[in-house]
Design a protein around this motif. Structure first.
Motif, PDB file in Angstrom:
ATOM      1  N   GLU A   8      53.463  23.303  35.795  1.00  0.00           N
ATOM      2  CA  GLU A   8      52.324  22.480  35.361  1.00  0.00           C
ATOM      3  C   GLU A   8      51.008  23.146  35.745  1.00  0.00           C
ATOM      4  O   GLU A   8      50.061  23.165  34.965  1.00  0.00           O
ATOM      5  CB  GLU A   8      52.415  21.070  35.969  1.00  0.00           C
ATOM      6  CG  GLU A   8      53.542  20.226  35.407  1.00  0.00           C
ATOM      7  CD  GLU A   8      54.919  20.557  36.006  1.00  0.00           C
ATOM      8  OE1 GLU A   8      54.990  21.264  37.038  1.00  0.00           O
ATOM      9  OE2 GLU A   8      55.923  20.125  35.416  1.00  0.00           O
ATOM     10  N   THR A   9      50.967  23.707  36.958  1.00  0.00           N
ATOM     11  CA  THR A   9      49.749  24.393  37.399  1.00  0.00           C
ATOM     12  C   THR A   9      49.520  25.654  36.565  1.00  0.00           C
ATOM     13  O   THR A   9      48.384  25.953  36.177  1.00  0.00           O
ATOM     14  CB  THR A   9      49.844  24.749  38.897  1.00  0.00           C
ATOM     15  OG1 THR A   9      50.051  23.538  39.635  1.00  0.00           O
ATOM     16  CG2 THR A   9      48.571  25.424  39.384  1.00  0.00           C
ATOM     17  N   VAL A  31      53.166  30.200  23.228  1.00  0.00           N
ATOM     18  CA  VAL A  31      54.598  30.369  23.515  1.00  0.00           C
ATOM     19  C   VAL A  31      55.150  29.126  24.211  1.00  0.00           C
ATOM     20  O   VAL A  31      56.255  28.665  23.894  1.00  0.00           O
ATOM     21  CB  VAL A  31      54.852  31.638  24.363  1.00  0.00           C
ATOM     22  CG1 VAL A  31      56.292  31.692  24.866  1.00  0.00           C
ATOM     23  CG2 VAL A  31      54.529  32.890  23.559  1.00  0.00           C
ATOM     24  N   CYS A  32      54.383  28.585  25.146  1.00  0.00           N
ATOM     25  CA  CYS A  32      54.815  27.363  25.841  1.00  0.00           C
ATOM     26  C   CYS A  32      55.053  26.233  24.843  1.00  0.00           C
ATOM     27  O   CYS A  32      56.074  25.545  24.901  1.00  0.00           O
ATOM     28  CB  CYS A  32      53.783  26.934  26.882  1.00  0.00           C
ATOM     29  SG  CYS A  32      53.670  28.025  28.327  1.00  0.00           S
ATOM     30  N   GLY A  39      57.126  22.600  31.251  1.00  0.00           N
ATOM     31  CA  GLY A  39      56.632  21.235  31.315  1.00  0.00           C
ATOM     32  C   GLY A  39      55.782  20.829  30.130  1.00  0.00           C
ATOM     33  O   GLY A  39      55.162  19.768  30.140  1.00  0.00           O
ATOM     34  N   VAL A  40      55.718  21.671  29.101  1.00  0.00           N
ATOM     35  CA  VAL A  40      54.963  21.364  27.892  1.00  0.00           C
ATOM     36  C   VAL A  40      55.963  20.940  26.822  1.00  0.00           C
ATOM     37  O   VAL A  40      56.959  21.626  26.603  1.00  0.00           O
ATOM     38  CB  VAL A  40      54.154  22.592  27.413  1.00  0.00           C
ATOM     39  CG1 VAL A  40      53.540  22.342  26.049  1.00  0.00           C
ATOM     40  CG2 VAL A  40      53.094  22.960  28.418  1.00  0.00           C
ATOM     41  N   GLU A  41      55.696  19.833  26.169  1.00  0.00           N
ATOM     42  CA  GLU A  41      56.575  19.383  25.104  1.00  0.00           C
ATOM     43  C   GLU A  41      56.426  20.308  23.899  1.00  0.00           C
ATOM     44  O   GLU A  41      55.329  20.709  23.541  1.00  0.00           O
ATOM     45  CB  GLU A  41      56.218  17.945  24.707  1.00  0.00           C
ATOM     46  CG  GLU A  41      57.287  17.264  23.893  1.00  0.00           C
ATOM     47  CD  GLU A  41      57.030  15.771  23.735  1.00  0.00           C
ATOM     48  OE1 GLU A  41      57.157  15.298  22.593  1.00  0.00           O
ATOM     49  OE2 GLU A  41      56.707  15.119  24.736  1.00  0.00           O
ATOM     50  N   LEU A  46      50.588  22.825  17.696  1.00  0.00           N
ATOM     51  CA  LEU A  46      49.757  23.385  18.770  1.00  0.00           C
ATOM     52  C   LEU A  46      50.098  24.847  19.031  1.00  0.00           C
ATOM     53  O   LEU A  46      49.204  25.642  19.339  1.00  0.00           O
ATOM     54  CB  LEU A  46      49.909  22.553  20.049  1.00  0.00           C
ATOM     55  CG  LEU A  46      49.211  21.194  20.022  1.00  0.00           C
ATOM     56  CD1 LEU A  46      49.541  20.385  21.276  1.00  0.00           C
ATOM     57  CD2 LEU A  46      47.697  21.377  19.898  1.00  0.00           C
ATOM     58  N   ALA A  47      51.366  25.214  18.890  1.00  0.00           N
ATOM     59  CA  ALA A  47      51.741  26.624  19.041  1.00  0.00           C
ATOM     60  C   ALA A  47      50.968  27.471  18.033  1.00  0.00           C
ATOM     61  O   ALA A  47      50.365  28.482  18.385  1.00  0.00           O
ATOM     62  CB  ALA A  47      53.248  26.800  18.854  1.00  0.00           C
ATOM     63  N   VAL A  48      50.974  27.035  16.781  1.00  0.00           N
ATOM     64  CA  VAL A  48      50.267  27.773  15.727  1.00  0.00           C
ATOM     65  C   VAL A  48      48.772  27.832  16.018  1.00  0.00           C
ATOM     66  O   VAL A  48      48.143  28.882  15.859  1.00  0.00           O
ATOM     67  CB  VAL A  48      50.543  27.141  14.341  1.00  0.00           C
ATOM     68  CG1 VAL A  48      49.583  27.675  13.291  1.00  0.00           C
ATOM     69  CG2 VAL A  48      51.981  27.400  13.925  1.00  0.00           C
TER      70      VAL A  48
END
Length: 169
Positions: A8-9, A31-32, A39-41, A46-48
């Protein structure tokens, strides 16, 4: 190194740097979101968005990933033509995976007119950088004589290089 690991940090720091225009942080945040990491859904939109911000700064990894999003229709409307545009931008910077992906587009005629000769050129660029899948593809092209003079000896050389890296295809 003396700090407790916290995804998360890490994501918070990526976001801070990304918001300030750091292309690598924007890519990492993309990438996350692409994979639902740290911890990222998972969120293709949002990736794009983050890949595009980094890609617009000529960050080759982001350009390649954005191309893959368009190729597969993840987070955007599927478009082989747009995928090719992004792959080419990264490939022209020497990005091996983008070069291989571009070779694949030419092999299949996705977003470009099919050309085995051009596929060979892109596969060779990626293979020369040691990308195993490109070495395998190039070996198969030599084996079958697609876009290049058939040579079993050269096919074996490229397939062996790929196999030496664990590519069992």
């Amino acid at each position: 190194h003396g700090v407790e690991q916290s995804y998360e940090t890490a994501v918070e720091w990526y976001r801070r740097a990304a918001d300030q225009g750091d292309a690598k942080a924007q890519y990492n945040l993309g990438v996350c979101y692409q994979n639902g990491h740290h911890g990222v859904e998972q969120n293709g939109d949002l990736a794009v968005e983050w890949f595009r911000r980094a890609a617009d700064q000529d960050y080759a990894d982001a350009q390649c990933n954005l191309g893959e999003c368009y190729y597969n229709g993840h987070g955007v409307e599927q478009s082989y033509e747009t995928a090719v545009e992004w792959y080419r931008r990264a490939a022209d910077q020497g990005h091996a995976k983008a070069q291989c992906n571009l070779g694949d587009c030419y092999e299949k005629g996705c977003g470009v007119e099919r050309s085995y000769e051009t596929a060979v050129e892109w596969y060779r660029r990626a293979a020369d950088q040691g990308l195993a899948v490109a070495q395998c593809n190039l070996g198969n092209f030599y084996y079958h004589g697609y876009g290049i003079e058939q040579s079993y000896d050269t096919a074996v050389e490229w397939l062996r290089r790929a196999a030496d890296q664990g590519n069992a295809r």
